[in-house]
Design an enzyme around this catalytic site. Structure first.
Site, PDB file in Angstrom:
ATOM      1  N   GLY A   1      28.292  40.287  47.726  1.00 38.10           N
ATOM      2  CA  GLY A   1      28.329  39.563  46.896  1.00 38.10           C
ATOM      3  C   GLY A   1      28.219  37.949  47.290  1.00 38.10           C
ATOM      4  O   GLY A   1      28.493  37.912  48.548  1.00 38.10           O
TER       5      GLY A   1
ATOM      6  N   GLN B   1      28.577  28.945  47.638  1.00 39.78           N
ATOM      7  CA  GLN B   1      28.618  29.750  49.039  1.00 39.78           C
ATOM      8  C   GLN B   1      27.148  29.388  49.789  1.00 39.78           C
ATOM      9  O   GLN B   1      26.897  29.489  51.003  1.00 39.78           O
ATOM     10  CB  GLN B   1      28.717  31.133  49.238  1.00 39.78           C
ATOM     11  CG  GLN B   1      30.152  31.426  48.719  1.00 39.78           C
ATOM     12  CD  GLN B   1      30.577  32.797  49.025  1.00 39.78           C
ATOM     13  OE1 GLN B   1      30.087  33.647  48.173  1.00 39.78           O
ATOM     14  NE2 GLN B   1      30.952  33.238  50.165  1.00 39.78           N
TER      15      GLN B   1
ATOM     16  N   LEU C   1      31.911  35.910  53.074  1.00 41.52           N
ATOM     17  CA  LEU C   1      31.213  35.357  54.024  1.00 41.52           C
ATOM     18  C   LEU C   1      31.596  33.866  54.450  1.00 41.52           C
ATOM     19  O   LEU C   1      31.381  33.489  55.752  1.00 41.52           O
ATOM     20  CB  LEU C   1      29.834  35.253  53.580  1.00 41.52           C
ATOM     21  CG  LEU C   1      29.399  36.813  53.402  1.00 41.52           C
ATOM     22  CD1 LEU C   1      27.837  36.709  52.660  1.00 41.52           C
ATOM     23  CD2 LEU C   1      29.299  37.356  54.682  1.00 41.52           C
TER      24      LEU C   1
ATOM     25  N   HIS D   1      35.993  38.652  42.822  1.00 40.94           N
ATOM     26  CA  HIS D   1      36.015  37.709  43.970  1.00 40.94           C
ATOM     27  C   HIS D   1      34.976  36.661  43.842  1.00 40.94           C
ATOM     28  O   HIS D   1      35.117  35.331  44.032  1.00 40.94           O
ATOM     29  CB  HIS D   1      35.734  38.682  45.136  1.00 40.94           C
ATOM     30  CG  HIS D   1      35.762  37.905  46.490  1.00 40.94           C
ATOM     31  ND1 HIS D   1      36.567  37.867  47.389  1.00 40.94           N
ATOM     32  CD2 HIS D   1      34.518  36.943  46.910  1.00 40.94           C
ATOM     33  CE1 HIS D   1      36.126  36.892  48.169  1.00 40.94           C
ATOM     34  NE2 HIS D   1      35.030  36.532  48.054  1.00 40.94           N
TER      35      HIS D   1
END
Ligand code: CO
Length: 180
Positions: A52, A57, A99, A140
């Site tokens: 995901g 991000q 990540l 998340h």
């Protein structure tokens, strides 16, 4: 996914970059720029071996996430302007990574299932109910749109255990800032 050469120009933002802490803003236009960003985010996610990825991000403070909890093309999911309507079911504990926190894994408690309203990349409204691992991935990524991070969800013991690694990320961010 297109057959075009991958565009891996999207850099993954790392804790504690400020964009990760801001509540993301909704999209108003379902245009080609959005479709291109979705494509690039999937490419970045797969190249990074993620399941995901949320727009903050990749430095974009918008309410967009992509996910694929199995890696099979039919499980690709794009949620634009999602709203988490409900979480339900048994609370489960599972080790999560992110990540934006490379190398850091921590057990996170979340409800088993969730219902989400969102738009697809073309602007069609949809309602989803997710269970199990897929629900966990979506919860998340949804956290990212609210500025909530893995470090906020981990137990005090895990936070202590990862104190060194978290400190290194903060230090790397400070050094990068000083160079800029
Ligand atoms: Co994450």
């Amino acid at each position: 996914m297109s057959e075009d050469a991958p565009q891996l120009d999207l850099r993954v933002t790392l804790y504690p970059e400020p964009v990760l802490r801001r509540r993301a803003e909704p999209y108003e236009a379902f245009d080609e720029a959005l479709a291109a960003l979705v494509q690039s985010m999937f490419e970045r996610m797969y190249a990074s071996k993620g399941v995901g990825l949320a727009a903050p991000q990749v430095g974009v403070g918008k309410r967009l996430l992509v996910a694929n909890h199995t890696g099979e093309s039919e499980d690709e999911l794009v949620l634009v302007n999602p709203t988490l309507k409900e979480t339900f079911g048994t609370k489960t504990t599972f080790e999560e990574g992110c990540l934006s926190f490379p190398g850091i894994y921590a057990e996170v408690v979340r409800p088993e299932s969730c219902t989400v309203e969102a738009f697809d990349v073309e602007g069609n409204a949809k309602t989803y109910t997710f269970h199990g691992f897929q629900s966990r991935v979506i919860q998340h990524e949804y956290d990212h749109l609210e500025g909530v991070l893995l470090v906020d969800r981990m137990s005090p013991a895990d936070k202590q255990r990862h104190k060194g690694a978290l400190g290194e990320l903060v230090e790397a961010y400070r050094r990068a800032r000083a160079r800029a």
